[in-house]
Enzyme design. Structure first.
Site, PDB file in Angstrom:
ATOM      1  N   LYS A 196       1.948  41.071  24.484  1.00 31.04           N
ATOM      2  CA  LYS A 196       2.425  40.018  25.379  1.00 31.04           C
ATOM      3  C   LYS A 196       1.320  39.701  26.369  1.00 31.04           C
ATOM      4  CE  LYS A 196       4.349  39.560  29.279  1.00 31.04           C
ATOM      5  NZ  LYS A 196       3.732  38.255  29.665  1.00 31.04           N
ATOM      6  N   GLU A 272      -2.554  51.259  33.559  1.00 32.33           N
ATOM      7  CA  GLU A 272      -3.748  51.025  34.381  1.00 32.33           C
ATOM      8  C   GLU A 272      -3.321  50.029  35.433  1.00 32.33           C
ATOM      9  OE1 GLU A 272      -6.358  49.207  36.197  1.00 32.33           O
ATOM     10  OE2 GLU A 272      -6.967  48.282  34.303  1.00 32.33           O
ATOM     11  N   CYS A 306      -9.315  44.700  39.268  1.00 35.04           N
ATOM     12  CA  CYS A 306      -8.570  45.836  39.826  1.00 35.04           C
ATOM     13  C   CYS A 306      -9.482  46.857  40.494  1.00 35.04           C
ATOM     14  CB  CYS A 306      -7.721  46.489  38.742  1.00 35.04           C
ATOM     15  SG  CYS A 306      -8.619  46.813  37.225  1.00 35.04           S
ATOM     16  N   GLU A 403      -3.573  45.685  47.806  1.00 39.62           N
ATOM     17  CA  GLU A 403      -4.455  45.036  46.840  1.00 39.62           C
ATOM     18  C   GLU A 403      -4.251  43.522  46.933  1.00 39.62           C
ATOM     19  OE1 GLU A 403      -5.767  45.649  42.234  1.00 39.62           O
ATOM     20  OE2 GLU A 403      -3.623  45.489  42.623  1.00 39.62           O
TER      21      GLU A 403
END
Length: 512
Positions: A196, A272, A306, A403
């Site tokens: 996906k 992750e 990231c 973040e």
């Protein structure tokens, strides 16, 4: 979709690039492109302009069910897991050949979907996907078990077997790289799968499904279901007939996937997740090079990384000079059309991410941080954000703790090594970190003290196919890249099975 001509201006000259026709917009299930069962669709938008690029089939739970059935049949009764590793490797090499033949078109798709730089895609991302396939193709016939020395009169050995049907849920920031970081080792291991892609970036994933079919990957082995996380992604996470889920994305969604896996069939999960990575620069660093490294660490891929080094700690002896150099470089950083070879930063992936970044910049100023440079949208259209640097920040501010996933840096000063280590570890995340120093003792001490999955010394963003990649703490668990992604990490795509027999046997049947 009709061809469009995008005009860009680089080095004073007008340049043209003809954006390819969008060829694939439907779900790819069991070797065929099909409409979603409910007939729903969604728009994918060009972040350079905010205009619709294509209308994509929106997969839902029912579509995931059909894809899983195809993958399960291909695994339980099909040839892919029963082929020799050498045969799988040959098909994977053919897949890589086809990618290389379509490099420019694929780079253009990632550019209009994600705002990625076209030349970087053409020279790095797309060839990198082909290299990942070739790397794991070479490993496909080297998946071995081991003979065990028993303390009793038994003959025992382990086999490494493909885990089964895998669900890959991939992010939008590196559509090609993430696709093959997940898919390539799974193919090599003999797994079947449902991918996906992020709803923001479905175009290249569908093209890769087409190329996989052309390369000879059997029907049902690789399925692509486009759609949204709370529907198609949730259906994959809780599906009772999926054996493993591999996810790259936010920590919040990672929690939901773990919960769904636990409440369904206790499927294996690899995560992750987010990061808030520190870059620590010591007094002995070359200031100009360190400033270049720090800026690239937060604006590379428009900060949608990231492992972005969004927390930068500079030792007080060089801080003032470093700050001056950093501002000069940030102001000279060129934003623009990602098809222009001279552009260094394209648009954020979509309007939602664009607004999120701007909201964090606003939060930073309200919390009392000082905006050193940037902080504003750029251009008259599209989702561009200037490289942004905050100073006078405190560790408890949101811009330091959260973040942001954009080109926003918090610049801070430190005095001692112990202080730098403590502040670097003062985060719920532990994905990556960087150290800049000429002192080997400092590099060793600090790198061993920071709790992060990747530590770069005097460099940043230096990835390699053979280097395992993953995080600590709330940055997740499991490893991508390297042989760890294939069979040595806790998120194994192959799993050990121990077999034993009494020592009187004289031969072992290959089919045991």
């Amino acid at each position: 979709m009709a061809n469009k001509e995008q005009q860009s201006n680089g080095s004073g000259e007008t340049k043209h690039f003809r954006i390819p026709e969008i060829k694939f917009t439907k779900l790819f299930i069991n070797g065929e492109f099909v409409d979603a069962i409910k007939g729903r669709t969604f728009d994918t938008v060009d972040p350079r302009t905010g205009e619709v690029t294509a209308i994509i089939a929106e997969g839902d739970m029912e579509d995931v069910d059909v894809a899983v059935q195809a993958a399960r049949t291909a695994f339980d009764h099909g040839q892919w897991p029963r082929m020799s590793g050498f045969q799988r490797g040959k098909i994977m090499h053919k897949f890589a050949d086809l990618i290389e033949q379509n490099t420019e078109e694929l780079a253009a798709l990632d550019c209009i979907d994600a705002g990625k730089l076209f030349m970087r895609g053409k020279l790095a991302d797309i060839p990198g996907g082909a290299r990942l396939l070739r790397y794991y193709a070479g490993a496909a016939d080297k998946i071995h078990g081991e003979v065990l020395k028993s303390t009793r009169s038994l003959h025992a050995y382990t086999l490494r077997e493909p885990i089964g049907v895998v669900g890959h849920i991939i992010p939008w920031n590196f559509p090609t790289s993430m696709f093959f970081m997940k898919v390539a080792p799974a193919l090599a291991a003999g797994c079947t799968m449902i991918v996906k892609p992020a709803e923001q970036t479905p175009l290249s994933a569908l093209f890769y499904a087409h190329l996989a079919k052309q390369a000879g990957v059997p029907d049902g082995v690789l399925n692509v279901v486009t759609g949204f996380g709370n529907t198609a992604g949730a259906a994959i996470s809780k599906h009772m007939d999926i054996d493993m889920v591999s996810f790259t994305g936010s920590t919040e969604v990672g929690r939901l996937i773990m919960q769904a896996a636990a409440l369904s069939n206790l499927k294996t999960v690899s995560l992750e997740l987010g990061g808030k990575s520190p870059l620590i620069i010591f007094d002995d660093a070359d200031v100009d090079k360190a400033a270049e490294l720090a800026l690239n660490g937060v604006v590379y891929n428009k900060g949608e990384v990231c492992v972005s080094s969004s927390r930068v700690y500079v030792q007080d002896g060089i801080y003032d000079e470093f700050e001056k150099k950093l501002v000069e470089k940030a102001k000279a950083w060129k934003l623009g059309d990602p098809f222009d070879p001279s552009t260094l930063q394209g648009p954020q992936v979509d309007k939602r991410q664009f607004e999120k970044i701007l909201s964090y910049i606003d939060i930073g100023m309200k919390e009392g941080a000082t905006l050193l440079t940037g902080g504003k949208p750029w251009g008259s259209k599209g989702y561009y954000v200037e490289p942004t640097v905050f100073v006078d920040v405190k560790e408890d501010m949101q811009i330091v703790r959260d973040e942001i996933f954009g080109p926003v840096m918090s610049l801070m000063k430190f005095k001692t090594i112990d202080e730098a280590i403590e502040r670097a570890n003062n985060s719920k995340y532990g994905l990556a970190a960087g150290i800049v120093t000429k002192d080997l003792n400092v590099a060793n001490r600090v790198s061993r003290s920071i709790r992060a999955g990747i530590i770069w010394v005097n460099c940043y963003f230096e990835f390699d196919i053979d280097f395992p990649y993953g995080g600590y703490k709330m940055s997740g668990f499991g490893r991508d890249l390297g042989l760890n992604a294939l069979h040595k990490s806790r998120d194994s795509l192959t799993r050990d099975k121990t077999k034993w027999a009494f020592d009187e046997i004289t031969a072992v049947d290959d089919n045991l």
